[in-house]
Scaffold this active site. Sequence first.
Site, mmCIF file in Angstrom:
data_model
loop_
_atom_site.group_PDB
_atom_site.id
_atom_site.type_symbol
_atom_site.label_atom_id
_atom_site.label_comp_id
_atom_site.label_asym_id
_atom_site.label_seq_id
_atom_site.Cartn_x
_atom_site.Cartn_y
_atom_site.Cartn_z
ATOM 1 N N TYR A 1 -10.451 0.879 10.775
ATOM 2 C CA TYR A 1 -11.704 1.199 10.069
ATOM 3 C C TYR A 1 -12.079 0.241 8.949
ATOM 4 O O TYR A 1 -13.063 0.482 8.255
ATOM 5 C CB TYR A 1 -11.689 2.639 9.556
ATOM 6 C CG TYR A 1 -10.526 3.056 8.688
ATOM 7 C CD1 TYR A 1 -10.484 2.715 7.346
ATOM 8 C CD2 TYR A 1 -9.499 3.826 9.200
ATOM 9 C CE1 TYR A 1 -9.428 3.117 6.539
ATOM 10 C CE2 TYR A 1 -8.438 4.234 8.413
ATOM 11 C CZ TYR A 1 -8.409 3.882 7.085
ATOM 12 O OH TYR A 1 -7.361 4.280 6.295
ATOM 13 N N LYS A 2 -11.326 -0.825 8.775
ATOM 14 C CA LYS A 2 -11.675 -1.793 7.729
ATOM 15 C C LYS A 2 -12.484 -2.931 8.371
ATOM 16 O O LYS A 2 -13.629 -2.727 8.762
ATOM 17 C CB LYS A 2 -10.407 -2.261 7.024
ATOM 18 C CG LYS A 2 -9.668 -1.119 6.308
ATOM 19 C CD LYS A 2 -8.401 -1.632 5.630
ATOM 20 C CE LYS A 2 -7.592 -0.480 5.059
ATOM 21 N NZ LYS A 2 -8.226 0.108 3.860
ATOM 22 N N ARG B 1 -12.365 -4.865 -6.986
ATOM 23 C CA ARG B 1 -12.041 -5.473 -5.699
ATOM 24 C C ARG B 1 -13.309 -5.687 -4.877
ATOM 25 O O ARG B 1 -14.128 -4.777 -4.734
ATOM 26 C CB ARG B 1 -11.079 -4.555 -4.941
ATOM 27 C CG ARG B 1 -10.536 -5.163 -3.672
ATOM 28 C CD ARG B 1 -9.511 -4.253 -3.021
ATOM 29 N NE ARG B 1 -10.148 -3.137 -2.332
ATOM 30 C CZ ARG B 1 -9.574 -2.442 -1.344
ATOM 31 N NH1 ARG B 1 -8.337 -2.721 -0.954
ATOM 32 N NH2 ARG B 1 -10.202 -1.433 -0.769
ATOM 33 N N PHE C 1 0.858 -1.180 0.000
ATOM 34 C CA PHE C 1 0.000 0.000 0.000
ATOM 35 C C PHE C 1 0.899 1.236 0.000
ATOM 36 O O PHE C 1 1.846 1.332 0.790
ATOM 37 C CB PHE C 1 -0.916 -0.010 1.229
ATOM 38 C CG PHE C 1 -1.953 1.058 1.163
ATOM 39 C CD1 PHE C 1 -3.000 0.967 0.253
ATOM 40 C CD2 PHE C 1 -1.883 2.168 1.977
ATOM 41 C CE1 PHE C 1 -3.954 1.968 0.165
ATOM 42 C CE2 PHE C 1 -2.832 3.178 1.890
ATOM 43 C CZ PHE C 1 -3.875 3.073 0.984
ATOM 44 N N ASP D 1 2.308 -4.994 8.428
ATOM 45 C CA ASP D 1 1.119 -4.147 8.333
ATOM 46 C C ASP D 1 -0.078 -5.079 8.233
ATOM 47 O O ASP D 1 -0.176 -5.876 7.287
ATOM 48 C CB ASP D 1 1.219 -3.243 7.092
ATOM 49 C CG ASP D 1 -0.008 -2.329 6.932
ATOM 50 O OD1 ASP D 1 -1.067 -2.614 7.525
ATOM 51 O OD2 ASP D 1 0.104 -1.339 6.180
#
Lengths: 412, 412
Positions: A222-223, A371, A125, A197
Site C-alpha cells: 500500500y505504499k 517526512r 519499523f 523488509d
Amino acid sequence: MTDRNDALNLDREDKLAPLRDEFRLREGLIYLDGNSLGPMQACVAQRVQQCLEKEWAQDLIASWNTAGWYRLPQTVGAKIASLVGAGADDVAVTDSTSVNLFKVLAAAISMCPDRRVIVSERSNFPTDLYIAEGLAEFAGKGHELRLIDSTDELAGAIDADVAAVMLTHVNYRTGEVHDMPDVTRRAHEAGAVMVWDLAHSAGALPVDLAGADADFAIGCGYKYLNGGPGAPAFVYVAPRLQADVSQPLSGWFGHRAPFEMKPSFEAATTIHRFLTGTPPVLSLVALDAALDIWDRVSMEEIREKSVKLCELFIELVETRCGGHGLSLASPRDTARRGSQVCFAHADAFPIMQALIARGVVGDFRAPDILRFGFAPLYVRFADVYDAVEHLRDILDTQEWRQERFMVKGAVT
Amino acid sequence: MTDRNDALNLDREDKLAPLRDEFRLREGLIYLDGNSLGPMQACVAQRVQQCLEKEWAQDLIASWNTAGWYRLPQTVGAKIASLVGAGADDVAVTDSTSVNLFKVLAAAISMCPDRRVIVSERSNFPTDLYIAEGLAEFAGKGHELRLIDSTDELAGAIDADVAAVMLTHVNYRTGEVHDMPDVTRRAHEAGAVMVWDLAHSAGALPVDLAGADADFAIGCGYKYLNGGPGAPAFVYVAPRLQADVSQPLSGWFGHRAPFEMKPSFEAATTIHRFLTGTPPVLSLVALDAALDIWDRVSMEEIREKSVKLCELFIELVETRCGGHGLSLASPRDTARRGSQVCFAHADAFPIMQALIARGVVGDFRAPDILRFGFAPLYVRFADVYDAVEHLRDILDTQEWRQERFMVKGAVT
C-alpha cells in the site's frame, strides 16, 4: 533553480509525467505521503467494481476458478517480483507484512537451530521488532534480539551466534538505504540467514533480491505500490530454499493439494508454502490492478526521477527555508537515500499540520521528523517547488504556531 | 407438502422474505452455497465504492481517522459479537481464520505449559488441523494432535494431558453441531482451554460464547456473514483472559500504543492484542456493510426459518428422489444440525455438476457428499422445492452421466 518556471520546465521534459493522469489526486493537492498510503488509480476502482458486480455478485463461487481468484497470490506476486529482482515464481502476495515477517523469520531461525540471536536495528519499523520479539518468546529457546544503533555497528553485530539478520532496506524515518548485496554477503559469511523488509523499497528504487542472494524478503502493497489501504503484503523466498524450509503458519493455502482436504499437512514445495488462509480478494484485486502501471516504466527511470525530485527538494529547503531550525535528517549522499527526504525540527508536528492544512501532505514521525515521500509516478517538480514555498511561508509567518496545529491525532 | 404452491405459501408467510431483496442474486439462480461464499448485497458495493472514491482517493491517509479505518477491527467485531453471544469489545476482525486460529491456539497452549495434547476431530476442516500441526511442531515441546473419529470419543479424549480442545462448532461436511456448553464444560473440568471455530455457525444459528464460557473462538467473514470473497475473519477472546494471555503474532496493531513507535512491544490489555498488522481495509469495509442487515433480524428468527428450510429439503428429497442411492449424511435430529443438509451419493461429483449447470448451486465435498447450505436471509421455500425437482429430474433421466459433468475443477 531560481523560480517556478524552472520546475515547470522539468515537468515538461519528464517522460514519466503522463503517468500522473492515471491517479485520482484531487485538484490542488501536493501529495508527498505515498510512502504511507499510495493514491488510487482509476483502473483500480474499475477493477474492484468488476470484482464486486461480475465476479462476486454474478459468478459467485465459480470465480475462484473463472476469475482467477485462487491464483491471485501468485499472479500479483509475479508482478511485484519484476520490481524487486525476483523470479516470477518466487514472490507471493498474502496476509500483512507483519504476518509474513513472522513466517520468514520462523523459517530463518529453524534453518539455524544452534543459534539464538536475531540482529536488527533499534530504528527499524517497530512492528518488525515486535514480531521478532513475539517469535523469539514463543520459540522458547532463549532467542534474543540484538539491536544496533547505527549501521556502523552492523559488521560487529553479525557473529557466529546469529541465526538471522532482519533489516528494513530503506529506513522508514530517515530514508537511509542499506547496501543489500554487502550486508547479505556479511550475513552469509557469518552463517546467518538474511531477511529484508522492502516496505519502503518496492516501487521506490531498484532492488535485486536474486542478485544479492537474499534468503527472504517481505514488503508492503500500500505504499509505493499503490494497492490501497491495508493492501495485502508480499513475501519472497529464494528458490533454493522453497522446497525445504518450513514455516509454522501452515494453513490450507500452503498445502501441496488443498482441495484433497486431507487431515495431515503436506507443504507445497514452492512459494505456496508461505501462504496460509484464504486471501482477501477485494483487497488483492485492487493491488493487482494498481500494479499494471509498472509495465510502462522501468525502475531505472523511477530512480532517476526520484533522485532529481529529492535533490531539488533538499536544495530548495536549504536555500529558501534557512534560519528556521530545519536540519536534514536523511543521508545527503544520494546513493544512501531512498525516495524520501526528512528534515528534523523541534516543532515538526505543528509545522506538518500547517502544511497539511495548506494541502501539502507529508507526515510527522516522532519525535521531530518531517517526512516527505517522492513517488515519481505522480509527484511533479512543480509540486516540489510549491511544497517548499508553502513550508517557507509557514516558517516565515510562524503560521504553525496556531493552536489548531498542536492537537495530536492518531494514525498516519 | 404436495406441490409448489405450498412452498410459495410458505414464502408468502415468511417474515424474512423481504430481506432477500438486499441481495444481488441473478434471476433464476438457486443459491445453496452461501456456506462457501455468501452473495453480495447492494449496500456492500456502495460502501466499497465510497471507500474507494471518497475515503481513499479523496481523503487518503486522513481516512485512518476520519473514516474510522483504524477502528474497523473493533467496529466490525462488535457487529459480529452480537451474533455469537459475545460482548461488543470481545471480538475483533482481522487476518484470516487460519492466522487467527494460530494466535488463539498459541495463547491456549501457553496457558497450559505442562500439557502437550491438542484434541480435535479428524473430520475438522483441514486448515484447522494444519495450523495446529504447524503450531505444535514450531513450539518444539512435543505437542501432539489427538484426533477423534466421532463425537462419542470426545469425552474419553479430554484428559489431564490436554492443553486445548479445538473444535469446529458446525462440521463443514455434515453440518453436525457440537453441544457448545457441554463440551466447553468438559474441557474446563479437565483443566483444558476451549477453542471454537465458528466458520459455519456465525450467522447460521444462535451461538452463546459467553453463556458457554468459551475461552477463544475464531470464525469466517465470507460464509453466512456475506462479507465477500476472502473477507477478514474474526477472533473472540473471553474478557477474563484478555489482559493476561499472550499470542506470538505481536504486530503493531496489537501494541498498547502503536503510534508511539517504541522499539519494545507492550501488548494491549484488550482484544486488540489479537491484532497483528495493518488490516485490508477494502475487504473490511465490505464485511462491515454486509453486517448491517443483521439489525433487522434476530438469530432466533434465522434459526426458525433455517430449520424449516432444511426439514423441507430432507422431506422432499426423501419422498421424491427415492431409489437413486442418496442417503442423508447430516444428522436427522434438527437440534444436532446446522444450517446445511448433506446427502451422500457414490456419484456426488457429477450430480452436483449437473445441478450447477441447471442453476442450482450447492457444492461437492470429497469423496461423496452433496452439500446444500440454507441461508435464511435469501433462500426461499420455493427454491428448496425447485432444487429438489431439478435433483429428481437429473437422477430420473440420468442426466448427470454426461461426460461434461465428470471433469474436476479446482476450488469451491
